[in-house]
Design a protein around this motif. Structure first.
Motif, PDB file in Angstrom:
ATOM      1  N   GLY A 256      64.198  41.455  24.233  1.00 14.79           N
ATOM      2  CA  GLY A 256      62.826  41.070  24.092  1.00 14.79           C
ATOM      3  C   GLY A 256      61.798  42.036  23.694  1.00 14.79           C
ATOM      4  O   GLY A 256      62.237  43.131  23.163  1.00 14.79           O
ATOM      5  N   ILE A 257      60.608  41.718  23.803  1.00 13.80           N
ATOM      6  CA  ILE A 257      59.554  42.646  23.238  1.00 13.80           C
ATOM      7  C   ILE A 257      58.998  43.365  24.508  1.00 13.80           C
ATOM      8  O   ILE A 257      58.936  42.873  25.528  1.00 13.80           O
ATOM      9  N   ASP A 258      58.312  44.472  24.154  1.00 13.63           N
ATOM     10  CA  ASP A 258      57.325  45.051  25.596  1.00 13.63           C
ATOM     11  C   ASP A 258      55.944  45.341  24.840  1.00 13.63           C
ATOM     12  O   ASP A 258      55.943  45.391  23.609  1.00 13.63           O
ATOM     13  N   PHE A 259      54.994  45.289  25.714  1.00 20.07           N
ATOM     14  CA  PHE A 259      53.557  45.337  25.064  1.00 20.07           C
ATOM     15  C   PHE A 259      52.884  46.125  26.235  1.00 20.07           C
ATOM     16  O   PHE A 259      53.184  45.748  27.542  1.00 20.07           O
ATOM     17  N   GLN A 260      51.947  46.804  25.954  1.00 16.86           N
ATOM     18  CA  GLN A 260      50.660  47.371  26.642  1.00 16.86           C
ATOM     19  C   GLN A 260      49.418  46.791  26.303  1.00 16.86           C
ATOM     20  O   GLN A 260      49.173  46.526  25.317  1.00 16.86           O
ATOM     21  N   GLU A 261      48.560  46.561  27.417  1.00 16.67           N
ATOM     22  CA  GLU A 261      47.298  46.000  26.762  1.00 16.67           C
ATOM     23  C   GLU A 261      46.132  46.799  27.896  1.00 16.67           C
ATOM     24  O   GLU A 261      46.383  47.136  28.968  1.00 16.67           O
ATOM     25  N   VAL A 262      44.895  47.093  27.221  1.00 12.40           N
ATOM     26  CA  VAL A 262      44.066  47.768  27.650  1.00 12.40           C
ATOM     27  C   VAL A 262      42.557  46.347  27.537  1.00 12.40           C
ATOM     28  O   VAL A 262      42.407  46.245  26.681  1.00 12.40           O
ATOM     29  N   ARG A 263      42.336  46.135  28.831  1.00 10.24           N
ATOM     30  CA  ARG A 263      41.243  44.998  28.936  1.00 10.24           C
ATOM     31  C   ARG A 263      39.864  45.454  29.576  1.00 10.24           C
ATOM     32  O   ARG A 263      40.141  45.854  30.481  1.00 10.24           O
ATOM     33  N   VAL A 264      39.013  45.394  28.928  1.00 14.15           N
ATOM     34  CA  VAL A 264      37.620  45.710  29.175  1.00 14.15           C
ATOM     35  C   VAL A 264      36.815  44.316  29.437  1.00 14.15           C
ATOM     36  O   VAL A 264      36.848  43.343  28.713  1.00 14.15           O
ATOM     37  N   TYR A 265      36.531  44.154  30.892  1.00 12.55           N
ATOM     38  CA  TYR A 265      36.014  42.783  31.179  1.00 12.55           C
ATOM     39  C   TYR A 265      34.695  43.216  32.075  1.00 12.55           C
ATOM     40  O   TYR A 265      34.257  44.015  32.640  1.00 12.55           O
ATOM     41  N   SER A 266      33.611  42.013  31.493  1.00 19.39           N
ATOM     42  CA  SER A 266      32.369  42.383  32.034  1.00 19.39           C
ATOM     43  C   SER A 266      32.021  40.763  32.575  1.00 19.39           C
ATOM     44  O   SER A 266      31.991  40.054  31.859  1.00 19.39           O
ATOM     45  N   GLU A 267      31.579  40.816  33.640  1.00 20.04           N
ATOM     46  CA  GLU A 267      30.906  39.346  34.265  1.00 20.04           C
ATOM     47  C   GLU A 267      29.481  39.862  34.922  1.00 20.04           C
ATOM     48  O   GLU A 267      29.292  40.689  35.606  1.00 20.04           O
ATOM     49  N   HIS A 268      28.263  38.606  34.360  1.00 21.74           N
ATOM     50  CA  HIS A 268      27.211  38.716  34.817  1.00 21.74           C
ATOM     51  C   HIS A 268      26.800  37.501  35.501  1.00 21.74           C
ATOM     52  O   HIS A 268      27.271  36.330  35.059  1.00 21.74           O
TER      53      HIS A 268
END
Length: 372
Positions: free
Chosen positions: A136-148
């Protein structure tokens, strides 16, 4: 003239020691030292009238049946926002940074939910050995989230940066699908979703709608395995039930609708989730405001139901396509969230598959939030 009678003596109250009375009511409500009139030292104080006593006892029983008053604290304020994967039916003003690391994604192009069709004209190209493909494959994610938030509604945006390691594909890093959406309150009330809960005056529920737009920023990202490469919609419903100020339950139901992709390979995906969070500890801000924190464990079940489409699999030593027909995946995701003061919190969680099919074998997450 007729004699004038002297005026009656003025009776002054004074405290006297009253002997014990036989009446239980008098003993309880008229103890020794009760104020009586000196002009009638033999008078016995009356007990409480039965009707008033009965009303008082009923009031005491009612008060005793009430839930104890819980003073607001850092734990009770943040427990409704504790889940990691499930969206909650409460708007908030927050900015978060999330780091994911996933391993063992065996079918990345299933229904083209994560990848475009493998080895298609616009999909990622794989030239790999059977043993490498099975890993299989591996992955990493950096997620920037903003809610108003504004009232009972909010708007949010999430930008993910993906780092990919796949057999037969050089390591890539770049932008995945941008997510933009809104959520708004549909209904709320006390009790358990219109069902009264006698003796519990603290519970309440909320249901809101959510709409997420998944936007591919470039078709070239699909060739690199960073994005499906097309626009998709994901409407859904969110439900939150706060059993008390310490314990909250969550549900979500979403339906992923692709607006592009390769005909026959792309499909719809139903995602659902249920979970709970509970405050097990909170510090007192009066002791030291700098050390004010709470500990909130969470548990979530996340499911994906791949309704249709195709997936690439290994047929002997050859990569080929097969139909996807109602493949269900369930993961369990425990975690713990720790608010630190009024404006910052940190959370750690991990996800493991429970079914034979999987989206990924395991995932680890760390989440930082800044509250505005």
């Amino acid at each position: 003239p007729p004699p004038i009678d002297p005026p009656p003596p003025i009776v002054q109250p004074r405290l006297i020691d009253r002997p014990q009375q036989e009446s239980v009511v008098s003993e309880e409500y008229c103890p020794p030292g009760t104020l009586v009139y000196a002009g009638d030292p033999d008078a016995k104080p009356n007990g409480i009238p039965p009707s008033i006593l009965e009303e008082a006892l009923e009031a005491l029983d009612l008060e005793a049946s009430r839930s104890p008053l819980v003073e607001p604290n850092l734990g009770t304020e943040r427990v409704i926002f504790a889940p990691f994967e499930i969206d909650v039916a409460y708007p908030q003003n927050v900015t978060s940074f999330r780091f994911d690391s996933a391993f063992g994604m065996k079918f990345p192009d299933r229904s083209e939910y994560f990848w475009k069709e493998v080895n298609a004209s616009s999909g990622p190209k794989l030239s790999t050995t059977p043993s490498e493909f099975r890993k299989g494959i591996d992955f990493q994610e950096v997620r920037v989230y903003s809610e108003h938030a504004s009232g009972d509604s909010s708007a949010f945006i999430e930008l993910p940066i993906r780092f990919l390691q796949a057999p037969g594909v050089r390591s890539n890093a770049g932008l995945a699908n941008l997510q933009v959406g809104v959520k708004s309150l549909l209904s709320k009330g006390d009790g358990f979703f219109l069902i009264p809960t006698p003796g519990n005056s603290m519970d309440k529920w909320r249901v809101c709608g959510i709409l997420t737009n998944h936007i591919s920023l470039s078709p070239k990202l699909a060739n690199r395995g960073l994005s499906p490469g097309y626009f998709s919609l994901e409407p859904g419903l969110l439900a939150t039930y706060s059993m008390s100020r310490y314990t909250t339950f969550y549900n979500e139901l979403k339906y992923w609708i692709p607006m592009g992709g390769n005909r026959g390979s792309v499909g719809n995906v139903l995602q659902w989730g249920m979970g709970a969070s509970h405050v097990i500890f909170f510090s007192s801000p009066e002791v030291d405001s700098r050390l004010h924190f709470a500990i909130i464990p969470t548990i979530e079940l996340i499911g994906w139901d791949f309704r249709n489409g195709k997936e690439t699999y290994l047929d002997g030593n050859t990569l080929t396509q097969r139909d996807v027909d109602r493949i269900s995946v369930v993961n369990v995701q425990p975690g713990v969230r720790v608010p630190l003061g009024k404006n910052f919190e940190i959370g750690i969680s991990s996800s493991r598959r429970l079914t034979g099919h999987s989206v990924y074998d395991e995932l680890y997450r760390i989440d930082f939030r800044w509250l505005r």
